[in-house]
Design a protein around this motif. Structure first.
Motif: not given
Lengths: 420, 77
Positions: B46, A323-324, B49-50, A318-321, B29, B25, B53
């Motif tokens: 996600m 990015l992190i 994750v958000v 996934p994009g957010i992972l 995303n 956050a 974060l």
């Protein structure tokens, strides 16, 4: 004379014709439902077990749990096996001669779990006595005897199942459906192997050696081909919907040199008409690689023993992972003493996907229980299952032809006369 | 031991801070979905994750405020 291609096309037709119904009938949910209705309403199928050795008793434990059947007879000429089986089925009548068991008119079906050299005569005698047959693999000791058993089955109108339990296993059934629908594209190769580390020998008095350790003598068993390979080779032809054109291989005895005359180290290639090959390797002096069947397509790969499917194009994390991950790498790569502490590696490591949700699988089942359930129901309904019988036949023939290729050190063309 | 009094004003401030961190956050995303050309379904999938974060941003904001408060006190002396 029948054209080889015509025979192979018929093989494909048979697969397509019955596979849908067979798939439906083998889902665990349907099996469970069938079990309940069998218990409530119908007469129990009476079964005689011939050869309650280790494998026979394994089958017996499942038969004793099935409310749709009753094990009424046990037959073995080795008393300790009979005694051990009686502990599981104390109500069963015992015999030392299978022909006497077959004379019992109350018995509907027999389960044959003796060494392979005895399968043919017991199977045809059972059909002659009007009994349905579940015969452990391989169906017979030579390809010609397999064909004879199969012809007797067809003439009898009775049920024949061969102990190829993967035919009833939900993972294999689902995988074949997915292959049919193009999930892995075109099959480019099949790899099967079975590595284990053990001699197959059991301690016993010298005079009982051939009775107890029959697996290591070539006049009673074809060793790894009939004990192991036949299960896995059948997966290849099931997936390809095709019989191989020719077979080549090499076998040798490299480690367990204890007086046996079977191989302990084999490698074979089964080549299909379209050039795709199925490789098979088995060593029983090293277990590192375990047991597996891989079906390799241009879009993905099945590893069926592990219940896994791996796509060639791995979906990105996934994009957010990502990015992190990128930001963390930028920060930590600038600091010489620190390392990435929580890089989301799980996003990068591709473990494939389950073919069937493991929570939906029966714990500990390798398909034997499901296949036996199907057999009992087929007997109760007096409905032979042509597909399962033919798959059992071809599994044995594939294994036996492979053994011939190794022993005679030649390339074996799949004989036309063995195509049903 | 003295009683700890948290005023309604303080609670409101902290809740709004947390909300702002949550919005931030989500912005991160959205940015990641656009820049990596991911599936827009990740806006929902996600969520965990958000959430993590959001908490991380809130804690970072809290640490920064704490540091500012400590520095102010030291300077005043």
């Amino acid at each position: 004379m029948r054209n080889v291609n015509e025979g192979r096309r018929s093989f494909l037709k048979d697969i397509g014709k019955v596979s849908g119904a067979t798939i439906l009938a083998t889902t665990p949910l349907v099996s469970a439902f069938a079990k309940e209705s069998g218990a409530a309403n119908e007469k129990k199928v009476k079964i005689g077990l011939i050869g309650p050795g280790s494998r026979g008793r394994y089958l017996l434990t499942y038969l004793m749990q099935d409310p749709a059947c009753e094990v009424v007879a046990l037959c073995d000429d080795y008393q300790p096996s009979l005694d051990a089986a009686l502990k599981l089925a104390p109500q069963a009548k015992t015999y030392t001669d299978y022909r006497k068991l077959l004379e019992d008119k109350s018995i509907d079906a027999v389960v044959i779990a003796t060494p392979p050299a005895e399968h043919h005569v017991m199977t045809i005698d059972a059909f002659a006595a009007g009994k349905h047959v579940y015969c452990e693999k391989s169906l017979a000791f030579t390809p010609e005897l397999c064909l004879d058993s199969y012809r007797k089955y067809k003439e009898s109108g009775l049920v024949l199942f061969v102990g190829q339990q993967r035919l009833a296993h939900p993972v294999y059934i689902k995988a074949m459906e997915m292959i049919e629908s193009g999930a892995i594209g075109e099959i480019q190769g099949i790899r099967a192997h079975w590595f284990r580390n053990g001699s197959w020998r059991r301690d016993c008095p010298k005079e009982l050696d051939r009775k107890i350790n029959w697996r290591v003598y070539k006049d009673i068993s074809h060793g790894m081909m009939t004990e192991l390979a036949c299960h896995q080779l059948q997966i290849g032809t099931w997936a390809k919907k095709m019989l191989p054109k020719r077979i080549m291989g090499s076998g040798s005895l490299t480690y367990w040199k204890d007086g046996r005359d079977i191989y302990d180290n084999i490698m074979l290639i089964y080549e299909f008409e379209d050039g795709v090959k199925m490789s098979y390797q088995s060593i029983i002096s090293n277990k590192f690689n375990g047991c597996e069947e891989q079906i390799l397509g241009n879009l993905g790969t099945f590893e069926l023993e592990k219940n896994r499917l791996f796509y060639e194009s791995i979906p990105p994390a996934p994009g957010i992972l990502r990015l992190i991950n990128e930001m963390e790498h930028k920060v930590f790569s600038a600091v010489p003493f620190a390392g990435t502490s929580w890089a989301p590696e799980t996003a990068q490591e591709y473990k494939g996907e389950y073919v069937v949700d493991p929570r939906k699988l029966r714990p500990g089942s390798d398909g034997t229980d499901l296949l036996l359930e199907q057999f009992v129901r087929a007997v109760a309904e007096k409905k032979p299952n042509e597909w399962i019988a033919s798959q059992g036949y071809y599994a044995a023939v594939l294994a036996l032809l492979g053994d011939i290729a190794m022993r005679e050190d030649r390339v074996v063309e799949f004989p036309q006369e063995l195509i049903l | 031991m003295k009683d700890l009094v948290i005023s309604a004003c303080r609670v409101k401030f902290e809740l709004w801070s947390l909300f702002a961190c949550f919005v931030l956050a989500n912005v991160v995303n959205i940015y990641s979905i656009i820049s990596f050309k991911s599936n827009w379904g990740e806006l929902l999938s996600m969520w965990y994750v958000v959430l993590a974060l959001s908490v991380a941003f809130y804690v970072a904001f809290a640490i920064v405020r704490l540091l500012i408060m400590v520095i102010k006190r030291v300077v005043k002396r």
